[in-house]
Design a protein around this motif. Structure first.
Motif, short mmCIF file in Angstrom:
data_model
loop_
_atom_site.label_atom_id
_atom_site.label_comp_id
_atom_site.label_asym_id
_atom_site.label_seq_id
_atom_site.Cartn_x
_atom_site.Cartn_y
_atom_site.Cartn_z
N ASN A 1 4.82 -16.45 8.31
CA ASN A 1 4.66 -15.01 8.44
C ASN A 1 4.54 -14.40 7.05
O ASN A 1 4.80 -15.06 6.05
N GLY A 2 4.16 -13.14 7.02
CA GLY A 2 3.95 -12.46 5.75
C GLY A 2 5.20 -12.36 4.90
O GLY A 2 5.14 -12.44 3.67
N GLN A 3 6.35 -12.22 5.55
CA GLN A 3 7.59 -12.07 4.80
C GLN A 3 7.93 -13.33 4.00
O GLN A 3 8.34 -13.24 2.84
N GLU A 4 7.74 -14.51 4.60
CA GLU A 4 7.97 -15.77 3.88
C GLU A 4 7.10 -15.82 2.63
O GLU A 4 7.56 -16.21 1.56
N ALA A 5 5.85 -15.43 2.77
CA ALA A 5 4.91 -15.48 1.64
C ALA A 5 5.29 -14.46 0.57
O ALA A 5 5.29 -14.78 -0.63
N ILE A 6 5.63 -13.24 0.97
CA ILE A 6 6.04 -12.20 0.00
C ILE A 6 7.28 -12.64 -0.76
O ILE A 6 7.34 -12.50 -1.98
N GLU A 7 8.26 -13.20 -0.06
CA GLU A 7 9.48 -13.66 -0.73
C GLU A 7 9.16 -14.76 -1.73
O GLU A 7 9.70 -14.78 -2.83
N HIS A 8 8.27 -15.67 -1.36
CA HIS A 8 7.87 -16.74 -2.28
C HIS A 8 7.18 -16.16 -3.51
O HIS A 8 7.46 -16.57 -4.64
N ILE A 9 6.29 -15.21 -3.29
CA ILE A 9 5.57 -14.59 -4.42
C ILE A 9 6.55 -13.86 -5.33
O ILE A 9 6.48 -13.98 -6.56
N LYS A 10 7.51 -13.12 -4.76
CA LYS A 10 8.50 -12.39 -5.57
C LYS A 10 9.34 -13.34 -6.40
O LYS A 10 9.66 -13.05 -7.55
N LYS A 11 9.71 -14.48 -5.83
CA LYS A 11 10.53 -15.47 -6.54
C LYS A 11 9.77 -16.13 -7.67
O LYS A 11 10.35 -16.60 -8.63
N ASN A 12 8.46 -16.21 -7.54
CA ASN A 12 7.62 -16.93 -8.50
C ASN A 12 6.66 -16.01 -9.22
O ASN A 12 5.59 -16.43 -9.63
N ILE A 13 7.07 -14.77 -9.39
CA ILE A 13 6.17 -13.73 -9.90
C ILE A 13 5.63 -14.03 -11.32
O ILE A 13 4.51 -13.68 -11.64
N ASP A 14 6.42 -14.73 -12.15
CA ASP A 14 5.97 -15.03 -13.51
C ASP A 14 5.39 -16.43 -13.64
O ASP A 14 4.81 -16.78 -14.64
N ALA A 15 5.58 -17.23 -12.60
CA ALA A 15 5.20 -18.64 -12.68
C ALA A 15 3.73 -18.85 -12.35
O ALA A 15 3.06 -17.96 -11.85
N ALA A 16 3.29 -20.05 -12.62
CA ALA A 16 1.93 -20.44 -12.24
C ALA A 16 1.91 -20.86 -10.77
O ALA A 16 1.01 -21.56 -10.33
N GLU A 17 2.92 -20.43 -10.04
CA GLU A 17 3.07 -20.77 -8.62
C GLU A 17 2.19 -19.89 -7.73
O GLU A 17 2.15 -20.11 -6.53
N LEU A 18 1.58 -18.89 -8.28
CA LEU A 18 0.76 -18.00 -7.47
C LEU A 18 -0.55 -18.70 -7.10
O LEU A 18 -1.11 -19.44 -7.90
N PRO A 19 -1.02 -18.45 -5.89
CA PRO A 19 -2.21 -19.18 -5.42
C PRO A 19 -3.50 -18.62 -6.01
O PRO A 19 -3.57 -17.47 -6.43
N ASP A 20 -4.53 -19.46 -6.00
CA ASP A 20 -5.87 -19.01 -6.39
C ASP A 20 -6.51 -18.23 -5.25
O ASP A 20 -7.44 -17.46 -5.47
N LEU A 21 -5.98 -18.43 -4.03
CA LEU A 21 -6.61 -17.89 -2.84
C LEU A 21 -5.58 -17.77 -1.73
O LEU A 21 -4.68 -18.61 -1.63
N ILE A 22 -5.70 -16.73 -0.89
CA ILE A 22 -4.80 -16.54 0.25
C ILE A 22 -5.64 -16.38 1.52
O ILE A 22 -6.57 -15.57 1.55
N LEU A 23 -5.31 -17.17 2.55
CA LEU A 23 -5.91 -17.01 3.87
C LEU A 23 -4.83 -16.41 4.76
O LEU A 23 -3.75 -16.97 4.90
N LEU A 24 -5.12 -15.26 5.34
CA LEU A 24 -4.10 -14.45 6.01
C LEU A 24 -4.47 -14.15 7.46
O LEU A 24 -5.55 -13.62 7.73
N ASP A 25 -3.55 -14.45 8.37
CA ASP A 25 -3.72 -14.10 9.77
C ASP A 25 -3.32 -12.64 9.97
O ASP A 25 -2.57 -12.08 9.16
N VAL A 26 -3.78 -12.02 11.03
CA VAL A 26 -3.42 -10.63 11.34
C VAL A 26 -2.15 -10.56 12.17
O VAL A 26 -1.17 -9.92 11.80
N ASN A 27 -2.15 -11.27 13.30
CA ASN A 27 -1.04 -11.16 14.26
C ASN A 27 -0.01 -12.25 14.03
O ASN A 27 -0.27 -13.43 14.32
N MET A 28 1.16 -11.85 13.51
CA MET A 28 2.27 -12.78 13.28
C MET A 28 3.57 -12.03 13.54
O MET A 28 3.62 -10.81 13.41
#
Length: 133
Positions: free
Chosen positions: A37-64
């Protein structure tokens, strides 16, 4: 530059399995992180905001559940200023509802395209070739 990392944000585990196979069958070498779900992804991004952990690309579903694709985009658009890398988003949905398709266009600075499930080899070729430019 071809994407090396990819986030798939989708609650459908069967889709995760099929997507992994599609990448493998087409020889697309990319590190994929799956979020249910979007929340899992947002939390991951917030935790890794300065790292090279951010993706080059995001594929996102609408209904979750918990946080849908639109809620994710709202949060992500607010986070973007602080991110060292801006990851383009492709909406991948089973909804061909005109309202959803038009809503995706409202996020034109983030959302590059709106594709219908199931994703096929041609969709992947298009996504990855656009990122290569």
């Amino acid at each position: 530059m071809k994407p090396k990392t990819l986030f798939v944000i989708d609650d459908d585990k069967i889709y995760h399995f099929l997507f992994k196979n599609l990448l493998k069958q087409n020889g697309i070498d990319v590190a994929v992180s799956f979020f249910h779900n979007g929340q899992e992804a947002i939390e991951h991004i917030k935790k890794n905001i300065d790292a090279a952990e951010l993706p080059d690309l995001i594929l996102l579903d609408v209904n979750m559940p918990i946080m849908n694709g639109w809620q994710f985009l709202e949060e992500y658009s607010q986070l973007m200023q602080a991110l060292p890398k801006k990851s383009p988003v492709y909406m991948i949905s089973s909804s061909n509802n005109e309202v959803d398709i038009n809503k995706a266009k409202e996020f034109g600075n983030i959302v590059k395209d709106y594709l219908l499930k199931p994703v096929c080899k041609e969709d992947l070729d298009m996504i990855f070739s656009k990122q290569g430019n």
